[in-house]
Write an enzyme that holds these catalytic residues in place. Structure first.
Site, PDB file in Angstrom:
ATOM      1  N   ASP A  52       0.837  -1.202   0.000  1.00 35.87           N
ATOM      2  CA  ASP A  52       0.000   0.000   0.000  1.00 35.87           C
ATOM      3  C   ASP A  52       0.872   1.252   0.000  1.00 35.87           C
ATOM      4  O   ASP A  52       0.378   2.376  -0.081  1.00 35.87           O
ATOM      5  CB  ASP A  52      -0.979   0.007   1.177  1.00 35.87           C
ATOM      6  CG  ASP A  52      -0.317  -0.143   2.532  1.00 35.87           C
ATOM      7  OD1 ASP A  52       0.931  -0.159   2.603  1.00 35.87           O
ATOM      8  OD2 ASP A  52      -1.051  -0.235   3.535  1.00 35.87           O
ATOM      9  N   SER A  53       2.198   1.060   0.030  1.00 30.16           N
ATOM     10  CA  SER A  53       3.135   2.160  -0.205  1.00 30.16           C
ATOM     11  C   SER A  53       2.985   2.725  -1.606  1.00 30.16           C
ATOM     12  O   SER A  53       3.527   3.801  -1.907  1.00 30.16           O
ATOM     13  CB  SER A  53       4.578   1.683   0.018  1.00 30.16           C
ATOM     14  OG  SER A  53       4.823   0.468  -0.661  1.00 30.16           O
ATOM     15  N   ASP A  91      -0.876  -6.134   0.022  1.00 27.16           N
ATOM     16  CA  ASP A  91      -1.388  -5.489   1.226  1.00 27.16           C
ATOM     17  C   ASP A  91      -2.901  -5.299   1.133  1.00 27.16           C
ATOM     18  O   ASP A  91      -3.404  -4.773   0.133  1.00 27.16           O
ATOM     19  CB  ASP A  91      -0.762  -4.104   1.407  1.00 27.16           C
ATOM     20  CG  ASP A  91       0.561  -4.135   2.130  1.00 27.16           C
ATOM     21  OD1 ASP A  91       0.787  -5.091   2.903  1.00 27.16           O
ATOM     22  OD2 ASP A  91       1.373  -3.220   1.936  1.00 27.16           O
ATOM     23  N   LYS A 121      -1.373  -9.494   2.931  1.00 27.06           N
ATOM     24  CA  LYS A 121      -0.676  -9.067   4.146  1.00 27.06           C
ATOM     25  C   LYS A 121      -1.555  -8.105   4.925  1.00 27.06           C
ATOM     26  O   LYS A 121      -2.175  -7.216   4.349  1.00 27.06           O
ATOM     27  CB  LYS A 121       0.669  -8.402   3.817  1.00 27.06           C
ATOM     28  CG  LYS A 121       1.451  -7.941   5.054  1.00 27.06           C
ATOM     29  CD  LYS A 121       2.894  -7.633   4.730  1.00 27.06           C
ATOM     30  CE  LYS A 121       3.065  -6.306   4.038  1.00 27.06           C
ATOM     31  NZ  LYS A 121       2.679  -5.140   4.904  1.00 27.06           N
ATOM     32  N   GLU A 123      -1.771  -5.696   8.689  1.00 26.79           N
ATOM     33  CA  GLU A 123      -1.047  -5.081   9.791  1.00 26.79           C
ATOM     34  C   GLU A 123      -1.785  -5.318  11.101  1.00 26.79           C
ATOM     35  O   GLU A 123      -2.998  -5.140  11.181  1.00 26.79           O
ATOM     36  CB  GLU A 123      -0.896  -3.571   9.567  1.00 26.79           C
ATOM     37  CG  GLU A 123      -0.038  -3.216   8.359  1.00 26.79           C
ATOM     38  CD  GLU A 123       0.128  -1.707   8.216  1.00 26.79           C
ATOM     39  OE1 GLU A 123      -0.326  -0.968   9.101  1.00 26.79           O
ATOM     40  OE2 GLU A 123       0.703  -1.275   7.198  1.00 26.79           O
ATOM     41  N   GLU A 190       8.734  -4.330  11.068  1.00 26.41           N
ATOM     42  CA  GLU A 190       9.207  -3.046  10.552  1.00 26.41           C
ATOM     43  C   GLU A 190       9.708  -2.138  11.668  1.00 26.41           C
ATOM     44  O   GLU A 190       9.016  -1.882  12.643  1.00 26.41           O
ATOM     45  CB  GLU A 190       8.091  -2.336   9.775  1.00 26.41           C
ATOM     46  CG  GLU A 190       8.538  -0.995   9.194  1.00 26.41           C
ATOM     47  CD  GLU A 190       7.566  -0.405   8.190  1.00 26.41           C
ATOM     48  OE1 GLU A 190       7.840   0.694   7.692  1.00 26.41           O
ATOM     49  OE2 GLU A 190       6.531  -1.058   7.899  1.00 26.41           O
TER      50      GLU A 190
END
Length: 272
Positions: A52-53, A91, A121, A123, A190
């Site tokens: 999602d970066s 993501d 993925k 978070e 991270e």
């Protein structure tokens, strides 16, 4: 008599696990489009993360929060079409899985069906347990993400190193154990202390991928635009630049502009 084609050995969750067990480090990079995915895959990257970066490096947003599920599927589809070997993980974007396991499952299924990716993925730890369980129940591989979680930037208020204090470190360890117990095939850590990352990697059986988490994990991931020096303002300690493409690209385009203006391009040899 037919000649057998050389088969590409596709990376799977099983192979990633085997890499950890034999001590082979896992290489992982972000990818957002077909052309870059083709280059990264051909260079031997094991895992391509459709991060999602993309919200930052592709769309110019300040955070990862604005990117939508539809946009992630678009990027993921492009990456999958450019990939022959690497494992492609995507993501789940902010708002597509937190607090609603049914919505999380729908989001994961859309990504898998519409993009052809190999996993997703998420978070978080204990707080997203229900979503992880629901997605895994459908047979979708899940990668966890702990430590600095960019989707929670407004909660933390900073991108500084996480889990330096004992309480937060213990929660991270507990969340990592939980994600493994639930069935996640891997976890990204991270921007946490190297000693803590080593402890997680040593204790858990699944592959632990680090970004700013030191050398004692099972693999590393970077944002490809940072590694290649396409972005030049972002300079954290953990980043090693392997090229300075912002200068190479600027020089090449400046030469093109100059040649067009001076009528040097196209030449007679470049015309039909």
């Amino acid at each position: 008599m037919s000649v057998a084609k050389n088969e590409v050995k596709v990376v799977t969750t099983h192979q990633l696990q085997a890499m950890k067990e034999r001590g082979e480090k896992i290489s992982m990079l972000t990818a957002y489009d077909f052309s870059m995915a083709t280059l990264l895959d051909g260079a031997g990257v094991d895992v391509l993360l459709v991060g999602d970066s993309a919200s930052n490096v592709m769309a110019g947003h300040e955070t990862t929060l604005p990117i939508t599920l539809d946009q992630m599927i678009y990027h993921a589809s492009s990456v999958v079409r450019g990939t022959n070997r690497a494992f492609v993980v995507v993501d789940l974007p902010f708002g597509s899985y937190q607090g609603n396991s049914s919505e999380a499952l729908r989001s994961a299924i859309r990504i898998m069906k519409e993009s052809g990716a190999h996993g997703v993925k998420l978070e978080g730890g204990e707080e997203i347990k229900d979503s992880v369980v629901r997605i895994l129940s459908a047979g979708v591989p899940v990668m966890g993400h702990l430590g600095l979680t960019p989707q929670s930037i407004y909660k933390f208020g900073t991108y500084s190193v996480r889990a330096k204090e004992e309480a937060e470190a213990e929660k991270l360890l507990s969340d990592a154990r939980l994600l493994q117990e639930l069935g996640c095939f891997s976890i990204v850590l991270e921007k946490i202390p190297a000693a803590l990352a080593k402890r997680v990697a040593d204790e858990l059986q699944i592959p632990i991928i680090g970004i700013g988490a030191g050398p004692h994990v099972d693999g590393q991931v970077l944002v490809v635009h940072d590694l290649l020096g396409i972005t030049k303002e972002f300079k954290p300690r953990f980043l090693r630049r392997y090229a300075e493409l912002h200068q190479t690209i600027t020089d090449a385009v400046s030469s093109y502009v100059r040649d067009v203006k001076s009528k040097d391009f196209p030449s007679e040899k470049e015309a039909y």
